[in-house]
Scaffold this active site. Structure first.
Site, PDB file in Angstrom:
ATOM      1  N   ASP A 126     -29.547  44.100  53.638  1.00  0.00           N
ATOM      2  CA  ASP A 126     -30.571  45.123  53.403  1.00  0.00           C
ATOM      3  C   ASP A 126     -30.942  45.857  54.693  1.00  0.00           C
ATOM      4  O   ASP A 126     -32.074  46.341  54.830  1.00  0.00           O
ATOM      5  CB  ASP A 126     -31.833  44.485  52.802  1.00  0.00           C
ATOM      6  CG  ASP A 126     -31.646  44.088  51.349  1.00  0.00           C
ATOM      7  OD1 ASP A 126     -30.560  44.333  50.784  1.00  0.00           O
ATOM      8  OD2 ASP A 126     -32.603  43.521  50.773  1.00  0.00           O
ATOM      9  N   HIS A 179     -27.788  46.629  47.790  1.00  0.00           N
ATOM     10  CA  HIS A 179     -28.411  47.274  46.624  1.00  0.00           C
ATOM     11  C   HIS A 179     -27.772  48.620  46.295  1.00  0.00           C
ATOM     12  O   HIS A 179     -27.263  49.312  47.170  1.00  0.00           O
ATOM     13  CB  HIS A 179     -29.904  47.529  46.877  1.00  0.00           C
ATOM     14  CG  HIS A 179     -30.718  46.280  46.994  1.00  0.00           C
ATOM     15  ND1 HIS A 179     -31.374  45.712  45.924  1.00  0.00           N
ATOM     16  CD2 HIS A 179     -30.982  45.486  48.049  1.00  0.00           C
ATOM     17  CE1 HIS A 179     -32.023  44.623  46.323  1.00  0.00           C
ATOM     18  NE2 HIS A 179     -31.797  44.459  47.620  1.00  0.00           N
ATOM     19  N   HIS A 193     -30.024  37.311  54.845  1.00  0.00           N
ATOM     20  CA  HIS A 193     -31.454  37.132  55.150  1.00  0.00           C
ATOM     21  C   HIS A 193     -32.102  36.325  54.044  1.00  0.00           C
ATOM     22  O   HIS A 193     -31.488  36.061  53.016  1.00  0.00           O
ATOM     23  CB  HIS A 193     -32.159  38.468  55.397  1.00  0.00           C
ATOM     24  CG  HIS A 193     -32.255  39.382  54.200  1.00  0.00           C
ATOM     25  ND1 HIS A 193     -31.156  39.923  53.576  1.00  0.00           N
ATOM     26  CD2 HIS A 193     -33.342  39.855  53.520  1.00  0.00           C
ATOM     27  CE1 HIS A 193     -31.556  40.697  52.574  1.00  0.00           C
ATOM     28  NE2 HIS A 193     -32.878  40.663  52.500  1.00  0.00           N
ATOM     29  N   HIS A 220     -35.843  44.577  58.689  1.00  0.00           N
ATOM     30  CA  HIS A 220     -36.155  44.279  57.276  1.00  0.00           C
ATOM     31  C   HIS A 220     -36.744  42.866  57.204  1.00  0.00           C
ATOM     32  O   HIS A 220     -37.807  42.656  56.617  1.00  0.00           O
ATOM     33  CB  HIS A 220     -34.882  44.413  56.461  1.00  0.00           C
ATOM     34  CG  HIS A 220     -35.029  44.127  55.001  1.00  0.00           C
ATOM     35  ND1 HIS A 220     -35.707  44.958  54.149  1.00  0.00           N
ATOM     36  CD2 HIS A 220     -34.590  43.088  54.250  1.00  0.00           C
ATOM     37  CE1 HIS A 220     -35.674  44.446  52.925  1.00  0.00           C
ATOM     38  NE2 HIS A 220     -34.998  43.308  52.955  1.00  0.00           N
ATOM     39  N   ASP A 242     -33.856  37.609  46.472  1.00  0.00           N
ATOM     40  CA  ASP A 242     -32.766  38.304  45.765  1.00  0.00           C
ATOM     41  C   ASP A 242     -31.452  38.242  46.559  1.00  0.00           C
ATOM     42  O   ASP A 242     -30.462  38.869  46.167  1.00  0.00           O
ATOM     43  CB  ASP A 242     -33.154  39.748  45.417  1.00  0.00           C
ATOM     44  CG  ASP A 242     -33.395  40.612  46.633  1.00  0.00           C
ATOM     45  OD1 ASP A 242     -34.091  40.163  47.565  1.00  0.00           O
ATOM     46  OD2 ASP A 242     -32.889  41.754  46.658  1.00  0.00           O
ATOM     47  N   HIS A 243     -31.444  37.484  47.668  1.00  0.00           N
ATOM     48  CA  HIS A 243     -30.214  37.278  48.445  1.00  0.00           C
ATOM     49  C   HIS A 243     -29.867  35.792  48.599  1.00  0.00           C
ATOM     50  O   HIS A 243     -28.760  35.460  49.005  1.00  0.00           O
ATOM     51  CB  HIS A 243     -30.334  37.944  49.824  1.00  0.00           C
ATOM     52  CG  HIS A 243     -30.492  39.432  49.708  1.00  0.00           C
ATOM     53  ND1 HIS A 243     -29.473  40.315  49.919  1.00  0.00           N
ATOM     54  CD2 HIS A 243     -31.562  40.171  49.314  1.00  0.00           C
ATOM     55  CE1 HIS A 243     -29.901  41.552  49.681  1.00  0.00           C
ATOM     56  NE2 HIS A 243     -31.160  41.483  49.314  1.00  0.00           N
ATOM     57  N   HIS A 290     -34.610  36.717  51.863  1.00  0.00           N
ATOM     58  CA  HIS A 290     -35.245  37.198  50.624  1.00  0.00           C
ATOM     59  C   HIS A 290     -34.608  36.570  49.386  1.00  0.00           C
ATOM     60  O   HIS A 290     -33.392  36.351  49.335  1.00  0.00           O
ATOM     61  CB  HIS A 290     -35.182  38.725  50.534  1.00  0.00           C
ATOM     62  CG  HIS A 290     -36.191  39.394  51.425  1.00  0.00           C
ATOM     63  ND1 HIS A 290     -36.095  40.708  51.811  1.00  0.00           N
ATOM     64  CD2 HIS A 290     -37.318  38.916  52.005  1.00  0.00           C
ATOM     65  CE1 HIS A 290     -37.117  41.016  52.593  1.00  0.00           C
ATOM     66  NE2 HIS A 290     -37.881  39.952  52.724  1.00  0.00           N
TER      67      HIS A 290
HETATM   68 FE    FE Z   1     -32.640  42.810  48.770  1.00  0.00          FE
HETATM   69 ZN    ZN Z   2     -34.198  41.963  51.357  1.00  0.00          ZN
END
Ligand code: FE
Ligand code: ZN
Length: 256
Positions: free
Chosen positions: A134, A172, A57, A115, A61-62, A59
């Site tokens: 996530d 995570h 996805h 998400h 942090d990905h 985001h």
């Molecule tokens: Fe994440």
């Molecule tokens: Zn995420």
């Protein structure tokens, strides 16, 4: 075909990076790219060269390491078609029901919105391993940022269709906090109590609680168990619709 080798490593504050590697042909994919330097260090540690990035996805942090890694390795970036314009460097969009051929290994693409609206999971059936980003966590599920509870529950039902012996990698290390919450909605579940003790011991030793398995999540993860009589009784929702029980569990976690 040799099984995939899988290497997981922590990055950022609580993310996991994962590399998958075919020992015969050398193909190596990074599942998401939380941090280019950490992915690069993992590649060096294993002596592998990056050929693919498989994003779950959009985001940051990905996907934050996508461009730097693509510049260095000229790798192929694969990601969800439904949010393709938000995946940096995307080369190959994939969609629900398709299979993506990663160097001879079929990755089944499962759309899991909630998400984010275009979130996908990658399921390698031959290796019995799923990368769920996530959407599903050990004892948890992703926060519903873009979709709604109905969508998230549909997504989790898709993952519930995976076999018990599926190894599940998530984005995570949230498990200890999830464990604290889980016992507040499913206090009478002995499997959950045993797992909570195991998790505490692992974390006290600084060890990861990820990956997990579908069997373990099915037995203990309250977000996958809105039909469990013990949870329904505890919430006073014995006759409620499944999705409403799920939404109530998610709401309680948001406020936990
Ligand atoms: Fe994440
Ligand atoms: Zn995420």
């Amino acid at each position: 075909m040799a099984p995939l080798e899988i290497y997981q490593f922590p990055c950022l504050s609580d993310n996991y990076g994962v590399l998958i590697h075919d020992p015969d042909n050398g193909a190596t994919a990074s599942i998401d790219t939380p941090e280019a330097a950490a992915v690069d260090a993992a590649l060096s540690a294993k002596g592998w060269t990056l050929t693919h990035i498989l994003n779950t996805h959009h985001h940051h942090d990905h996907t934050g390491g996508n461009l730097e890694l693509k510049n260095k390795y000229n790798c192929i970036v694969v990601g969800p078609g439904a949010e393709g314009d938000r995946i940096p460097g995307l080369d190959q969009a994939v969609n629900h029901g398709e299979t993506y051929d990663f160097a001879g290994h079929d990755a089944h693409i499962i759309e899991t919105p909630g998400h984010t609206l275009g979130h996908i999971a990658y399921y390698f059936a031959d290796d019995r391993v799923a990368f769920v980003g996530d959407t599903l966590f050990a004892l948890g599920c992703g926060r519903v940022f873009e979709g709604d509870a109905q969508q998230m529950w549909m997504s989790l039902e898709r993952l519930l269709a995976l076999p018990d012996d599926t190894t599940v990698y998530c984005g995570h290390e949230y498990t200890e906090a999830n464990a604290r919450f889980s016992v507040t909605v499913d206090p009478g579940n002995p499997d959950l109590q045993a797992r909570v003790a195991e998790i505490a011991a692992l974390r006290a030793d600084g060890k990861p609680t990820v990956p997990t398995t579908m069997a373990l999540e099915r037995a203990t993860n309250p977000f996958l168990r809105p039909d469990a009589p013990s949870i329904r009784r505890h919430l006073g929702m014995a006759d409620a619709e499944t999705v409403d029980v799920f939404a109530e569990i998610r709401r309680r976690k948001d406020n936990f």
